[in-house]
Design an enzyme around this catalytic site. Structure first.
Site, PDB file in Angstrom:
ATOM      1  N   ASP A  23       9.846 -24.068  47.827  1.00 40.43           N
ATOM      2  CA  ASP A  23       9.500 -22.729  48.313  1.00 40.43           C
ATOM      3  C   ASP A  23       9.128 -21.893  47.091  1.00 40.43           C
ATOM      4  O   ASP A  23       9.989 -21.476  46.321  1.00 40.43           O
ATOM      5  CB  ASP A  23      10.691 -22.134  49.055  1.00 40.43           C
ATOM      6  CG  ASP A  23      10.493 -20.671  49.441  1.00 40.43           C
ATOM      7  OD1 ASP A  23       9.444 -20.089  49.088  1.00 40.43           O
ATOM      8  OD2 ASP A  23      11.405 -20.107  50.081  1.00 40.43           O
ATOM      9  N   GLN A  77       8.617 -16.704  45.761  1.00 40.61           N
ATOM     10  CA  GLN A  77       8.989 -15.760  44.720  1.00 40.61           C
ATOM     11  C   GLN A  77       8.499 -16.179  43.337  1.00 40.61           C
ATOM     12  O   GLN A  77       8.636 -15.426  42.371  1.00 40.61           O
ATOM     13  CB  GLN A  77      10.509 -15.589  44.693  1.00 40.61           C
ATOM     14  CG  GLN A  77      11.081 -14.937  45.933  1.00 40.61           C
ATOM     15  CD  GLN A  77      10.656 -13.492  46.103  1.00 40.61           C
ATOM     16  OE1 GLN A  77      10.468 -12.779  45.130  1.00 40.61           O
ATOM     17  NE2 GLN A  77      10.504 -13.046  47.346  1.00 40.61           N
TER      18      GLN A  77
END
Length: 404
Positions: free
Chosen positions: A198, A201
């Protein structure tokens, strides 16, 4: 040269006032602001080439298709994917994770294991929980320490031949921790597990090299890297994307359709059913170009300077505690003040034009680990300044006096 005044002038929203005060925007972890080149590109698409893609022989359709596919190639280059068709346009990180989790429903069986970390955003927890409920697989969690770092020794113990996929973030949205994903990927592959990273960010702060990382999947959202909302990317190795079934059916993702049987299109269209966010996809490429024009080395230096400065200034406040003190972290400062609820601080400093995020930041297990209701999160971008940090620190001090 990194000219902060020139860069800030490129973001129209940064010059406005909020509650009668100059805007200080420290909620970049939730979404970044957009430069004028991105805003203008959205208008340009709708004004000049608005048409559906891949389906029309007329000129506008061809122009829109060319622009959309050129953006795909820009993202391919940006993340160093081997093939353009390994880049799938989605609506965001959550959509991307769900595509892979749904695909693994055809692979997992009872007794298999899925591994996530204690640092994950809910969007990289809930889809895997749902997958395990459907398949009878087990969800295991890599634990964290008080500094907000994953405990690598425990990670190694959890890995086994039963581990089928490891899903872990590159950077924690709540704490700013940068995980050692290259080594984690290598260890997962050693037991035959696939790895999804992921990168939501991470992409505002660095350029991921998916071939160097050797991850099987890398997912992120466009709106956190100066692009439009409703845009995202799923990178997957070609072999994996060919192996997994489509996430949803409809137009565009088919090769042939009869009432007896449907065959699916080749990559990337197999995973891109329906009319996509065409403008968003095109403009995501513009956003990547913009960030590359600034330079990720410049971005990293500016943000690290602000992280160090902001950390130092905030720690001068009596009773303030920072959560997330990893040796490797990016420009996120999550903090609380003894005896004061984070929501109350956030509400007061908003009156002074300062935008921060308060709460659990869609990472409730992290807050449960620290036994707190949430934090005040100042997430800093390359277009922020030390003067803005000073304004926030003074506002937090005044809020503390009001609430003590």
């Amino acid at each position: 040269m990194f000219d902060i005044a020139k860069i800030r002038a490129e973001f129209p929203i940064l010059s406005q006032t909020v509650n009668g005060k100059p805007l200080v925007y420290f909620d970049n972890g939730a979404t970044s602001q957009k430069p004028k080149v991105v805003i203008d590109a959205i208008a340009k698409y709708y004004q000049e080439i608005n048409a559906n893609i891949h389906r029309g022989v007329h000129t506008l359709s061809q122009l829109a298709t060319d622009a959309y596919e050129e953006s795909r190639r820009k993202i391919q280059k940006h993340i160093n994917a081997k093939q353009a068709h390994e880049v799938i346009f989605t609506s965001g990180t959550t959509h991307s994770v769900n595509i892979i989790a749904a695909g693994f429903a055809t692979i997992l069986k009872p007794g298999d294991e899925v591994l996530v970390s204690a640092l994950e955003h809910h969007s990289n927890i809930v889809p895997w929980q749902m997958l395990c409920e459907r398949t009878g697989a087990t969800l295991n969690v890599i634990p964290m320490n008080q500094s907000g770092e994953l405990i690598q020794e425990e990670y190694e113990k959890l890995l086994s031949s039963k581990t089928k996929i490891v899903a872990v973030n590159h950077i924690s949205n709540a704490l700013g921790t940068i995980n050692p994903i290259r080594e984690m990927i290598r260890k997962a592959h050693a037991v035959g597990a696939a790895v999804l990273i992921d990168g939501a960010q991470a992409v505002p702060h660095l350029k991921p090299d998916v071939q160097d990382l050797d991850c099987d999947f890398y997912v992120f959202s466009g709106h956190k890297m100066c692009g439009p909302t409703g845009t995202g990317i799923l990178y997957g190795k070609e072999a994996w994307l060919n192996k997994l079934p489509p996430y949803q059916g409809g137009g565009e993702m088919i090769a042939t359709v009869t009432f007896e049987k449907t065959t699916y299109a080749e990559l990337p269209h197999k995973f891109e059913a329906g009319t996509p966010n065409i403008a968003g996809g095109i403009v995501l490429g513009v956003a990547a170009d913009y960030m590359n024009s600034i330079g990720f080395d410049n971005i990293a230096k500016q943000e690290l300077d602000l992280l160090e400065y902001g950390t130092q200034k905030l720690l001068e406040i009596e009773g303030l505690k920072i959560f997330g003190t990893a040796k490797e972290k990016t420009s996120v400062i999550s903090f609380n003040i003894d005896g004061i609820h984070p929501y109350d601080i956030g509400t007061i400093i908003d009156k002074k034009g300062i935008a921060v995020r308060t709460g659990h930041h869609c990472a409730q297990p992290i807050m449960d680990f620290y036994q707190i209701p949430g934090t005040i999160r100042a997430s800093i971008a390359f277009y922020n300044t030390k003067e803005e940090v000073d304004v926030m620190v003074e506002a937090v001090k005044k809020a503390q006096l009001m609430l003590s």
